[in-house]
Every structure is written in C-alpha cells, then in structure tokens.
Design a protein around this motif. Structure first.
Motif, mmCIF file in Angstrom:
data_model
loop_
_atom_site.group_PDB
_atom_site.id
_atom_site.type_symbol
_atom_site.label_atom_id
_atom_site.label_comp_id
_atom_site.label_asym_id
_atom_site.label_seq_id
_atom_site.Cartn_x
_atom_site.Cartn_y
_atom_site.Cartn_z
ATOM 1 N N HIS A 1 -2.882 -2.008 3.436
ATOM 2 C CA HIS A 1 -2.466 -0.715 3.499
ATOM 3 C C HIS A 1 -1.305 -0.535 2.108
ATOM 4 N N ASP A 2 -0.933 -1.676 1.690
ATOM 5 C CA ASP A 2 -0.031 -2.021 0.443
ATOM 6 C C ASP A 2 -0.594 -2.140 -0.688
ATOM 7 N N HIS B 1 6.008 -8.411 4.173
ATOM 8 C CA HIS B 1 5.956 -7.103 5.006
ATOM 9 C C HIS B 1 4.450 -6.850 5.425
ATOM 10 N N ASP C 1 3.667 -0.021 10.283
ATOM 11 C CA ASP C 1 4.310 -0.270 9.231
ATOM 12 C C ASP C 1 5.874 0.479 9.234
HETATM 13 MG MG MG Z 1 3.953 -0.864 4.160
#
Ligand code: MG
Length: 394
Positions: A114-115, A85, A212
């Motif tokens: 970001h994650d 992802h 995203d």
């Molecule tokens: Mg994400």
C-alpha cells in the motif's frame, strides 16, 4: 499427515481463527480476474500468496526501510519507518480479515504494497513532488502515491524475464489503487473502472484502508511521545486515549515510563479492531451482503461505529495539530520540500546529471523519468544526492 479428531476438526471449521474459511462475500482466488501477463498457476501457493511474495522480494519494498513515516530515518533508530508501518498495517488488517472470514492472503498483499509508491520524506515529499510535476506539466496528472504504487508493481520493478513489473493479480492491484481521479481512471482502464461506475472496492481493500489508519494513529502517539514532541498530559485531552489511559492507571497505579504508553495504545488498537469488526458485521447484515458483487454495489461497509468514528476523528485532529504541525516536524518538512524541489528542477534543467537510463529526449518523457527517479529515492539517498550536486567540494 496431521490428523484431527472430529471434535477438533469441527472446532477448526467454526473457529474465527480458522484461516481457510472464506465468507461468501470474500474475494476468492479461483475467481481472480487474473494478471496482465498470463502465467501458469503455482502448485504451492495461492494467487494472492504469490503476490505477497513478489512484493516482499521487490526493491521498492526494501526501500521502505529508509523512507520517512513521520520522523526522518536518521532522527532515531526506534521510530517507525514506512517498512515497520507497513508490517503493522498488514498485521492489523489480517487480524480484522480473519474475524470477518475475508481473504487474509489478499489483505496481506494489499497491505504490504500500500505504501510502495511513497516518496522520500513522507507527505511533505509527496506534496513537493506533486507541485514540481504540475509546474512542468500543468495539464498533466501530477504525482499521487497510490498511482505511483501501481506504476511500480506494473512497470518499474525489474525482476522477471517475461514481463516488466511484478505482474500482480487484478485484485491486489485494485486494492492498491485506493483513490483515483476521474481523469486518471479514464486512462487506466479496467483496473480503475470502479471510480467511473461509482462502485466500492472489495472488503479486503476496505479493511486494509482502515487498518492503515489504526496503525498510524497509534504508532504516531508512541513515536510522538518518544520524540518528546507530545506528552501524556496533552494526550489526555483525547477521549479515546483518556478512556484507555484511565483504565490502565486504575489497574496498574504504579506503572511508569514507556509501559504506560505501550499498554494504553495496545488497548486502543484492540478496541478499534473489535469495534470495526462488530460494526462491519452489522453493516454486512443490514445490507444483506451475500456476494462480492453485493459488496461492489453497497456503500462502504468496513467502518467504525458512529460513536467510535467521532473519537477516532478527534484523535486524528489532535495528531495533526500537535504532532504533524509541530514546528520541529514542520522544519523537517520544509527541508524535505527544498531537497525534492532542488533535485527535480536541476534534473529538468540539466538531464545529463541523471544516471543514463533516466536521461530522456522529450520533455514529457523527462518529466516522468525525473518523477520516477526522485520518487524512488530513500530519505538518505535524496539527502546524499542533494549534497553531491549542490555542495561544492563534495
Ligand atoms: Mg500507510
């Protein structure tokens, strides 16, 4: 040395595919607000390229491979994980950034980070961990994955002799901090200042945020169909899907199987990117944006057209109702919640079950330590740890 003829050079300079040209409102490396611990600059890489490299070498980044997006890692080898992802988000964000002449290196570093703070088992895991933290510390900050991503890059990673964490640039860190409560902003200082003064993030951060959504909406359609939890008939209720599906079937009436979904979602991604770029360009002109300062003061500039925003919202709603709340996904979420809650409670009650580095004397320190330990787990590690502690005979 590479030599270009004048005409080639002119094309390179004006082409939207030229990576080096940054618009006046892009974030510039030479105007960076720097790192927490000052370091000499790197002769070979820009500030943000260096951030990106530090992120991809981090432990937290490798853990993403075994953390859930929607489907738990062991449910199938072909489903998206947090890692794939993340790579899709970076690829989409870079495509948008290049079109808008933004700083691609910064977009990439924000996207790849970001994650990082996600718990095992996706959003179910995050909600469970938040509930646990609040139960033990009702007046505290709870658990929020953006905040935890920042904690990982600022403190928890152990890679450098000179400093804890990855010592990333201010701009990458600010991009990671997508949301922040007023309470959290007050304790975080300058990195969260924009949440107190009501300013917007850089365009690079805004692009990554929307990328995203483009990534997960589309890959969740693909994974949802692959899993058998949603099907083509249901998807045709969704305008954005139906429009693209009809064009694909008109062009290729004999197309079968997986190629229908893949061909439709790749076109949807393209439509969303093109629409986002066009609308953002319009917004930049309408608000007379000339500098990064103008970006901070303006409303959010990176967005879909109003028409596309409605279609995108409809798709989100469809996925929420039919996929994320599907009883089979719900069962997984229920189990995840139980695993996280059991582990959190047992470590709080019996800290000696924790690895020595995580054992703390004061309750406040212990809450933080157990949070770090549990949040850092991959899906399969959490399942294994649960079995080790609770299954007598293991
Ligand atoms: Mg994400």
């Amino acid at each position: 040395m590479l030599r270009f003829k004048p005409i080639e050079m002119a094309m390179l300079m004006t082409s939207s595919f030229c990576a080096q040209y940054h618009a006046s409102y892009a974030t510039k490396e030479d105007e960076t607000r720097g790192r927490i611990h000052s370091e000499p600059s790197d002769p070979a890489r820009s500030v943000f390229q260096r951030d990106r490299d530090r992120i991809t070498h981090s432990t937290a980044f490798r853990r993403l491979e075994y953390k859930t997006q929607v489907f738990v890692n062991h449910e199938g080898d072909l489903f998206r994980t947090r890692l794939t992802h993340t790579l899709e988000v970076a690829q989409i964000a870079r495509a948008i950034a290049r079109q808008l002449h933004l700083n691609e290196d910064l977009v990439e570093s924000i996207a790849l980070a970001h994650d990082l703070g996600h718990t095992p088992f996706g959003h179910a895991g995050q909600d469970a961990l938040n509930d646990c933290v609040k139960r033990y510390d009702p007046d505290g900050f709870g658990f929020e994955h953006n905040m935890h991503s920042l904690r990982i890059v600022d403190l928890l990673e152990e890679r450098y002799a000179e400093f804890p964490g990855l010592n990333l640039s201010f701009e990458t860190r600010a991009g990671i901090l997508k949301h922040c409560s007023r309470k959290n902003a007050l304790r975080l200082g300058d990195i969260a200042e924009r949440f107190l003064s009501n300013k917007r993030p850089s365009l690079e951060a805004q692009v990554t945020n929307l990328a995203d959504g483009i990534a997960y909406n589309n890959h969740d359609i693909d994974d949802g169909v692959r899993s058998g939890l949603i099907n083509l008939e249901q998807l045709q209720e969704v305008v954005l899907f139906k429009e693209h599906f009809d064009v694909v079937m008109a062009e290729y009436p004999n197309l079968k199987g997986r190629r229908i979904i893949s061909e439709t979602t790749r076109r949807m991604i393209n439509t969303l990117i093109v629409n986002l770029v066009e609308q953002t360009r319009k917004n930049i002109i309408a608000h007379d944006i000339k500098s990064l300062e103008d970006v901070y003061e303006a409303p959010v500039l990176v967005e879909f057209s109003p028409d596309m925003a409605l279609k995108e919202a409809e798709l989100r709603k469809f996925l929420l109702t039919n996929l994320y709340r599907h009883y089979k996904v719900w069962r997984m979420a229920f189990k995840a919640q139980k695993i996280i809650t059991d582990l959190f409670d047992v470590f709080m009650e019996e800290p000696r079950l924790l690895p020595p580095d995580y054992q703390k004397l004061s309750t406040d320190e212990l809450i933080l330590s157990v949070t770090d330990y549990v949040a850092g787990m991959t899906d399969r590690f959490a399942i294994k740890e649960h079995k080790k502690i609770f299954n007598v005979g293991n």
